[in-house]
Design a protein around this motif. Structure first.
Motif, PDB file in Angstrom:
ATOM      1  N   ASP A  52       4.095 -16.074   6.498  1.00  0.00           N
ATOM      2  CA  ASP A  52       4.783 -15.011   6.279  1.00  0.00           C
ATOM      3  C   ASP A  52       6.263 -15.264   5.921  1.00  0.00           C
ATOM      4  O   ASP A  52       7.160 -14.612   6.509  1.00  0.00           O
ATOM      5  N   GLU A  53       6.311 -16.141   4.725  1.00  0.00           N
ATOM      6  CA  GLU A  53       7.546 -16.354   4.277  1.00  0.00           C
ATOM      7  C   GLU A  53       8.166 -15.531   3.236  1.00  0.00           C
ATOM      8  O   GLU A  53       7.424 -15.369   2.000  1.00  0.00           O
ATOM      9  N   SER A  54       8.833 -14.778   3.595  1.00  0.00           N
ATOM     10  CA  SER A  54       9.444 -13.550   2.428  1.00  0.00           C
ATOM     11  C   SER A  54       9.828 -13.968   1.104  1.00  0.00           C
ATOM     12  O   SER A  54       9.533 -13.469   0.274  1.00  0.00           O
ATOM     13  N   ALA A  55      10.672 -14.944   1.259  1.00  0.00           N
ATOM     14  CA  ALA A  55      10.945 -15.553  -0.108  1.00  0.00           C
ATOM     15  C   ALA A  55      10.075 -16.019  -0.811  1.00  0.00           C
ATOM     16  O   ALA A  55      10.096 -15.894  -2.039  1.00  0.00           O
ATOM     17  N   LEU A  98      -4.922 -14.491   7.686  1.00  0.00           N
ATOM     18  CA  LEU A  98      -4.250 -14.466   6.289  1.00  0.00           C
ATOM     19  C   LEU A  98      -4.164 -13.040   5.819  1.00  0.00           C
ATOM     20  O   LEU A  98      -4.858 -12.551   5.099  1.00  0.00           O
ATOM     21  N   PRO A  99      -3.307 -11.978   6.159  1.00  0.00           N
ATOM     22  CA  PRO A  99      -3.311 -10.911   5.707  1.00  0.00           C
ATOM     23  C   PRO A  99      -2.773 -10.647   4.380  1.00  0.00           C
ATOM     24  O   PRO A  99      -1.486 -10.666   4.169  1.00  0.00           O
ATOM     25  N   PRO A 127      -7.821  -5.534   1.723  1.00  0.00           N
ATOM     26  CA  PRO A 127      -6.523  -5.202   2.184  1.00  0.00           C
ATOM     27  C   PRO A 127      -5.503  -5.319   1.605  1.00  0.00           C
ATOM     28  O   PRO A 127      -5.014  -6.229   1.195  1.00  0.00           O
ATOM     29  N   GLY A 128      -4.415  -4.198   1.569  1.00  0.00           N
ATOM     30  CA  GLY A 128      -3.380  -3.978   0.800  1.00  0.00           C
ATOM     31  C   GLY A 128      -3.286  -3.615  -0.404  1.00  0.00           C
ATOM     32  O   GLY A 128      -2.292  -3.230  -1.003  1.00  0.00           O
ATOM     33  N   LEU A 129      -4.374  -3.640  -1.036  1.00  0.00           N
ATOM     34  CA  LEU A 129      -4.475  -3.255  -2.297  1.00  0.00           C
ATOM     35  C   LEU A 129      -4.488  -1.566  -2.609  1.00  0.00           C
ATOM     36  O   LEU A 129      -4.594  -1.029  -3.612  1.00  0.00           O
ATOM     37  N   TRP A 130      -5.042  -1.084  -1.457  1.00  0.00           N
ATOM     38  CA  TRP A 130      -5.730   0.117  -1.619  1.00  0.00           C
ATOM     39  C   TRP A 130      -5.154   1.261  -0.600  1.00  0.00           C
ATOM     40  O   TRP A 130      -5.578   2.290  -0.587  1.00  0.00           O
ATOM     41  N   GLN A 131      -3.987   0.824  -0.030  1.00  0.00           N
ATOM     42  CA  GLN A 131      -3.441   1.768   0.680  1.00  0.00           C
ATOM     43  C   GLN A 131      -2.874   3.241  -0.041  1.00  0.00           C
ATOM     44  O   GLN A 131      -2.317   2.962  -1.099  1.00  0.00           O
ATOM     45  N   PRO A 132      -3.071   4.238   0.849  1.00  0.00           N
ATOM     46  CA  PRO A 132      -2.141   5.291   0.128  1.00  0.00           C
ATOM     47  C   PRO A 132      -0.522   5.221  -0.275  1.00  0.00           C
ATOM     48  O   PRO A 132      -0.067   4.627   0.716  1.00  0.00           O
ATOM     49  N   GLY A 133      -0.422   5.726  -1.351  1.00  0.00           N
ATOM     50  CA  GLY A 133       0.980   5.403  -1.698  1.00  0.00           C
ATOM     51  C   GLY A 133       1.309   4.089  -2.461  1.00  0.00           C
ATOM     52  O   GLY A 133       2.411   3.770  -2.927  1.00  0.00           O
TER      53      GLY A 133
END
Length: 136
Positions: A52-55, A98-99, A127-133
């Motif tokens: 979960d390394e943001s940069a 691995l979310p 997961p993550g590709l199809w969330q509303p919005g």
């Protein structure tokens, strides 16, 4: 991004991929081909997702957008199969560890569209590709 320069560009944009690349290059000696070369980028991306390394994730997302938006069909195809399909598959197999959402929320419209197209072709739902919005 040109085919011949894409690895140099990835190494410049994502310097932490260098150890993965050096190991891959030592094994294959430059003869692996673009698809396998980009699979190394996917392996690195999966590890960055886990940490979960943001940069790093932001740099990976920006690089993915350039790869998948390339004018070169060869490069786009190699990026879809070598990078994107591999990292999405890994994340689906270990959604807890691995979310994919960690990377997906940073992806640009070209990469999101490519991921959704892959999901549709494979009959999967990453997961993550199809969330509303989420960006369409």
């Amino acid at each position: 991004m040109e085919d011949a320069r894409c690895i140099e560009d990835l190494l410049a944009s994502c310097p932490a991929v260098r150890p993965h690349w050096d190991e891959h290059h030592a094994w294959w000696g430059g003869g692996a081909g673009l698809m396998l070369d980009l699979a190394v980028f996917g392996e690195y991306a999966a590890q960055a997702i886990q940490r979960d390394e943001s940069a790093e994730l932001a740099a990976i997302a920006a690089s993915a957008e350039r790869l998948l938006g390339s004018e070169s069909q060869t490069l786009r195809d190699a990026a879809v199969v070598g990078f994107l399909a591999g990292v999405m598959h890994r994340c689906r197999l270990d959604a807890e560890g691995l979310p994919f959402e960690r990377l997906a929320r940073r992806l640009g419209p070209v990469a999101l569209a490519a991921g959704r197209k892959l999901d549709e072709q494979l009959g999967t739902r990453t997961p993550g590709l199809w969330q509303p919005g989420a960006a369409a």
